[in-house]
Write an enzyme that holds these catalytic residues in place. Structure first.
Site, mmCIF file in Angstrom:
data_model
loop_
_atom_site.group_PDB
_atom_site.id
_atom_site.type_symbol
_atom_site.label_atom_id
_atom_site.label_comp_id
_atom_site.label_asym_id
_atom_site.label_seq_id
_atom_site.Cartn_x
_atom_site.Cartn_y
_atom_site.Cartn_z
ATOM 1 N N CYS A 107 1.777 -0.423 2.986
ATOM 2 C CA CYS A 107 1.664 -1.871 2.809
ATOM 3 C C CYS A 107 2.337 -2.652 3.927
ATOM 4 C CB CYS A 107 2.250 -2.280 1.456
ATOM 5 S SG CYS A 107 1.185 -1.828 0.062
ATOM 6 N N GLY A 147 -17.692 5.663 -3.666
ATOM 7 C CA GLY A 147 -16.929 5.105 -2.561
ATOM 8 C C GLY A 147 -17.787 4.798 -1.357
#
Length: 352
Positions: free
Chosen positions: A23, A145
């Site tokens: 992140c 996906g």
């Protein structure tokens, strides 16, 4: 695969193939504000209960009078070298947004970017398997996906969940007097930077990994406590950044006890060695004006970008005991890090 491709899986260190990690790859809040400033007319839908206005953890769409659908996505570059572990962490982090709204996940779709001329497909398979493992732990299917050839490895999920509308929790609905609880320690950015700088000792290698692989499934149970007024997860913007979103959304000031903020073991040792991720500086540059004067040490803790971090809970004093009992029952140490109050200054966060 070209001659430049790595042939031995054992010799691959995924973090060497990316410029960012976890992140910490997030675009800074200040830059993101510019990106999201659309020039198009505003389109509204009365059934979209939570959109992007409050920068909440996920979008929520009203399906009927009782049930809402939660939709979110999260993906990033490798934060660890092991491909299976990278996939597991990335998936755990993505699923967390569902729990942060108080919901339960239903299914996930994988998002994969892979430098096919640099890294073997077998390594990508391990990444996806790690994601599949996290989905299994959350009780959901990895249902499909999409993949692209990319210059750096990227993996994450788009996750769909559901929520009883009576349990829906948001990041901008806190109330004055609420107590603030954090369910995971801070310091993931510090330890993963120590790894990237090759300073991390072998005996410390699993500290951050274990924290990042822990699902925030407790969020669905926390949301059922009536006195929990706001809920969010702490990720790339750091504790200060996500706390600011809570404060600004509810027009409150946080009174933060920095000494009570839990830290991962050895985080302070690696901080003393200069293991500060670039995301820490970007975070402070973006929202430091809303914070009190901080030492470099305090900045490094409050602005440390978390990957698959814990939940930040704002709970009324009347419901505090119920929250503490729930956390204890699930072997989560209940740690109060401060409270929320009516603003008395221009700072959204003050230290006590």
């Amino acid at each position: 695969m070209s001659n430049s491709a790595v042939s031995s899986a054992d010799s691959i260190k995924l973090t060497e193939y990316s410029h960012g990690a976890g992140c910490g790859c997030k675009i800074s809040p200040k830059v993101l504000t510019t990106i999201l400033a659309s020039q198009l007319p505003v389109f509204t839908d009365p059934n979209l209960l939570v959109g992007n206005q409050s920068r909440d953890d996920a979008a929520v769409y009203k399906l009927n009078d009782e049930i809402g659908i939660i939709s979110t996505t999260d993906f990033f570059m490798p934060i660890v070298d092991d491909p299976f572990t990278f996939g597991r962490i990335a998936a755990t982090n993505a699923i967390s947004d569902i729990y942060a709204m108080g919901g339960t996940p239903m299914m996930a779709i994988a998002i994969l970017g892979w430098p096919v001329n640099k890294l073997p497909a077998e390594i990508a398979q391990q990444v996806v398997d790690g994601g599949r493992q996290a989905c299994m732990e959350a009780g959901i299917m990895l249902a499909g996906g999409h993949s692209i050839d990319a210059p750096e490895p990227i993996f994450g999920l788009a996750v769909t969940g559901q929520i009883a509308l009576t349990d829906l929790k948001q990041n901008d609905t806190a109330k004055a007097g609420d107590r603030l609880y954090l369910t995971k320690p801070i310091g993931i950015g510090i330890l993963t930077t120590a790894q990237k700088q090759k300073k991390l000792k072998d005996e410390d290698s699993q500290i951050a990994v274990n924290a990042m692989c822990q699902l925030n499934s407790i969020g669905a149970k926390i949301a059922k406590i009536t006195g929990v007024n706001a809920l969010t997860d702490v990720t790339g913007f750091g504790l200060a950044g996500h706390l600011l979103e809570v404060c600004q959304g509810a027009k409150l000031t946080a009174k933060l006890d920095l000494d009570s903020v839990p830290l991962l073991p050895r985080a302070l040792d690696y901080l003393a060695q200069g293991c500060i991720p670039g995301g820490t500086h970007r975070n402070y540059d973006s929202y430091g004006e809303h914070l009190p004067a901080l030492t470099d040490h305090q900045k490094a803790i409050l602005c440390d970008p978390q990957t698959s971090g814990g939940l930040l809970v704002a709970v009324s004093s009347e419901a505090e005991a119920e929250l503490v009992a729930l956390l204890n029952a699930h072997q989560i140490e209940p740690i109060c890090i401060g409270s929320l109050e009516t603003p008395t200054s221009t700072a959204n966060v003050v230290l006590c």
